[in-house]
Enzyme design. Sequence first.
Site, PDB file in Angstrom:
ATOM      1  N   HIS A   1       0.803  -1.274  -0.015  1.00 30.56           N
ATOM      2  CA  HIS A   1      -0.005  -0.029  -0.007  1.00 30.56           C
ATOM      3  C   HIS A   1       0.739   1.269   0.080  1.00 30.56           C
ATOM      4  CE1 HIS A   1      -3.786   2.092   0.525  1.00 30.56           C
ATOM      5  NE2 HIS A   1      -3.288   2.826   1.434  1.00 30.56           N
TER       6      HIS A   1
ATOM      7  N   HIS B   1       0.944   5.377  -1.432  1.00 27.12           N
ATOM      8  CA  HIS B   1       0.260   6.869  -2.067  1.00 27.12           C
ATOM      9  C   HIS B   1       1.700   7.566  -2.251  1.00 27.12           C
ATOM     10  CE1 HIS B   1      -3.440   5.739  -0.897  1.00 27.12           C
ATOM     11  NE2 HIS B   1      -3.428   5.780   0.407  1.00 27.12           N
TER      12      HIS B   1
ATOM     13  N   GLN C   1       2.444  11.360  -1.535  1.00 27.56           N
ATOM     14  CA  GLN C   1       2.426  11.819   0.072  1.00 27.56           C
ATOM     15  C   GLN C   1       4.012  11.500   0.654  1.00 27.56           C
ATOM     16  OE1 GLN C   1      -0.685   9.546   2.095  1.00 27.56           O
ATOM     17  NE2 GLN C   1      -1.987  10.387   0.879  1.00 27.56           N
TER      18      GLN C   1
ATOM     19  N   TYR D   1      -4.989   7.806  -6.505  1.00 29.79           N
ATOM     20  CA  TYR D   1      -6.292   8.450  -7.251  1.00 29.79           C
ATOM     21  C   TYR D   1      -6.079   9.930  -7.477  1.00 29.79           C
ATOM     22  CZ  TYR D   1      -5.605   9.753  -2.275  1.00 29.79           C
ATOM     23  OH  TYR D   1      -4.949  10.343  -0.940  1.00 29.79           O
TER      24      TYR D   1
ATOM     25  N   HIS E   1     -11.851   3.419  -3.513  1.00 32.72           N
ATOM     26  CA  HIS E   1     -11.210   4.132  -2.483  1.00 32.72           C
ATOM     27  C   HIS E   1     -11.351   3.932  -1.047  1.00 32.72           C
ATOM     28  CE1 HIS E   1     -10.126   7.274   0.576  1.00 32.72           C
ATOM     29  NE2 HIS E   1      -8.913   7.279  -0.334  1.00 32.72           N
TER      30      HIS E   1
ATOM     31  N   ARG F   1     -16.764   4.866   1.978  1.00 38.31           N
ATOM     32  CA  ARG F   1     -17.345   6.436   2.036  1.00 38.31           C
ATOM     33  C   ARG F   1     -17.291   6.819   0.433  1.00 38.31           C
ATOM     34  NH1 ARG F   1     -12.231   8.589   3.949  1.00 38.31           N
ATOM     35  NH2 ARG F   1     -11.560   6.614   4.759  1.00 38.31           N
TER      36      ARG F   1
ATOM     37  N   HIS G   1      -9.653   0.733   0.928  1.00 43.13           N
ATOM     38  CA  HIS G   1      -9.405   1.131   2.483  1.00 43.13           C
ATOM     39  C   HIS G   1     -10.680   0.598   3.109  1.00 43.13           C
ATOM     40  CE1 HIS G   1      -6.930   4.662   0.885  1.00 43.13           C
ATOM     41  NE2 HIS G   1      -6.096   3.938   1.468  1.00 43.13           N
TER      42      HIS G   1
ATOM     43  N   GLU H   1     -10.616   1.955   8.943  1.00 36.69           N
ATOM     44  CA  GLU H   1      -9.486   2.559   9.532  1.00 36.69           C
ATOM     45  C   GLU H   1      -9.729   3.339  10.619  1.00 36.69           C
ATOM     46  OE1 GLU H   1      -7.359   5.356   6.686  1.00 36.69           O
ATOM     47  OE2 GLU H   1      -5.400   5.070   7.683  1.00 36.69           O
TER      48      GLU H   1
ATOM     49  N   HIS I   1      -5.559  -1.536   6.039  1.00 37.34           N
ATOM     50  CA  HIS I   1      -6.037  -1.130   7.410  1.00 37.34           C
ATOM     51  C   HIS I   1      -6.703  -2.371   8.197  1.00 37.34           C
ATOM     52  CE1 HIS I   1      -3.664   2.312   6.204  1.00 37.34           C
ATOM     53  NE2 HIS I   1      -5.074   2.890   5.515  1.00 37.34           N
TER      54      HIS I   1
ATOM     55  N   ASP J   1       2.271   3.357   2.908  1.00 37.98           N
ATOM     56  CA  ASP J   1       1.092   4.239   2.892  1.00 37.98           C
ATOM     57  C   ASP J   1       1.677   5.583   2.757  1.00 37.98           C
ATOM     58  OD1 ASP J   1      -1.242   5.428   3.293  1.00 37.98           O
ATOM     59  OD2 ASP J   1      -1.979   4.272   5.090  1.00 37.98           O
TER      60      ASP J   1
HETATM   61  C1  NGQ Z   1      -5.673   8.335   1.530  1.00 42.00           C
HETATM   62  N1  NGQ Z   1      -4.914   7.658   3.441  1.00 42.00           N
HETATM   63  O1  NGQ Z   1      -6.485   8.047   0.662  1.00 42.00           O
HETATM   64  O2  NGQ Z   1      -4.270   9.027   1.218  1.00 42.00           O
HETATM   65  C2  NGQ Z   1      -6.028   8.090   2.892  1.00 42.00           C
HETATM   66  C3  NGQ Z   1      -6.553   9.488   3.535  1.00 42.00           C
HETATM   67  C4  NGQ Z   1      -9.104   9.092   3.273  1.00 42.00           C
HETATM   68  C5  NGQ Z   1      -4.991   6.771   4.601  1.00 42.00           C
HETATM   69  N2  NGQ Z   1      -6.143   6.184   4.966  1.00 42.00           N
HETATM   70  C6  NGQ Z   1      -7.929   9.838   2.896  1.00 42.00           C
HETATM   71  N3  NGQ Z   1      -4.062   6.320   5.369  1.00 42.00           N
HETATM   72  O3  NGQ Z   1      -9.139   7.965   3.764  1.00 42.00           O
HETATM   73  O4  NGQ Z   1     -10.022   9.724   3.094  1.00 42.00           O
HETATM   74 ZN    ZN Z   2      -4.166   4.616   1.713  1.00 38.63          ZN
END
Ligand code: NGQ
Ligand code: ZN
Length: 405
Positions: free
Chosen positions: A17, A19, A22, A82, A166, A169, A192, A195, A229, A280
């Site tokens: 995992h 991104h 980041q 994304y 994603h 949500r 995800h 989490e 997660h 991550d």
């Molecule tokens: C992300 N990161 O997509 O980068 C997510 C945060 C979210 C983590 N969950 C954003 N660690 O989940 O809405």
């Molecule tokens: Zn993530």
Amino acid sequence: MRTPNDPFALRGIANLHSHAFQRAMAGLAERRTDRGDSFWTWRETMYRMAGRFDPDTLHAVASQLYAEMLEAGYTTVCEFHYLHHQPDGRPYADPAAMSRALVRAARETGIRLALLPVLYMTGGFDGRALAERQRRFGHDVDAFLRLVEALRTDESEVLRVGCALHSLRAVPADAMQAVLSTLPRDMPVHIHIAEQLGEVQDSLAVRGARPVEWLLDNAAVDARWTLVHATHLERAEAEGIARSGATVAICPTTEANLGDGLFPLRHFLDAGGAIGIGSDSQVSVSPVEELRWLEYGQRLATHHRNIAVRPGSPSVGTTLLDTVHASAANATGLGCDGDVVVLDAEAPQFAGATPDDVADRWIFSGNRPLVREVHVAGTRVVADGRHRDRDAIAARYRTAMATLL
Ligand code: NGQ
Ligand code: ZN
């Protein structure tokens, strides 16, 4: 390169995992902005950084990150991607431009890539529209499927294209069904899930079930699935994931950094669950640190030692490495032939080492980098602890950071 029987030559590790963008904000979200700082306030900082990227800066940052991953012993990365469109949400002239920047970074650095274009449609469980700062993430189902198809034409031994949702949500139930029923059955699927306690509560309120519970009831979750997660689990959910054959990707340093909570590792392993690790948010780019903290979190919570073991496998380090290797093919959709990490047999940490304790010494002794060489698909990309293009990549990274900051 050392012989296959060499105890210091280990299989490369899959990072389940990432991104990539980041990496540019690692260490830059550690100042209090609000007494209530949390995952959700961190996310606002993250969105501000996400809003600044274009394909060139993404390529530069991903190249730096992937070189660091290779130097640390990761030979495959699953990129949960994304950041698709221009900052205002309009697609680039080539709608896959950002994805292609990641593919190029992986090809040039030599890491195996499981590229997971992410479907991101709504701003919450209630189905609300994306906020302005989320627009560059969004697709409708048809445009998303076109993106996946376009990327699949470049697949190879070192590039696999999967699909990611994603989160519950961000993906309505009908869109999830439409995507899953259209894509090939053997494609890796990542999501995800659970989490944050807030998303468990929203899921209960809107879908009448906890996220993992809902997913297991509404999707044919099987071994091609990776649940990222899966922090907040009830016993029956943990057992349900284990029965499904899905992998849980645990990202211990990010989950600690974001204050997520602690994954019920011992219970999940007892149920026969499959796990892997991920870097991550890139606050740490080190399988050693992820595995170490996976174990240490459990020790802190249970007041016991040596948690991640199995019958007949008393070494924590060996058990952890074997466990993450066992899930890698399913989670990445990629092989690992010729992926070798050679440790520095001459380092003081290995004085007097036996084949039985190399893994424990690597993971649980000190912080000197012990990776000497890394080979991916038979090509040496790290020698003497340094990526073959370390300096040029770092120079481009500095230039990109000057733009991004
Ligand atoms: C992300 N990161 O997509 O980068 C997510 C945060 C979210 C983590 N969950 C954003 N660690 O989940 O809405
Ligand atoms: Zn993530």
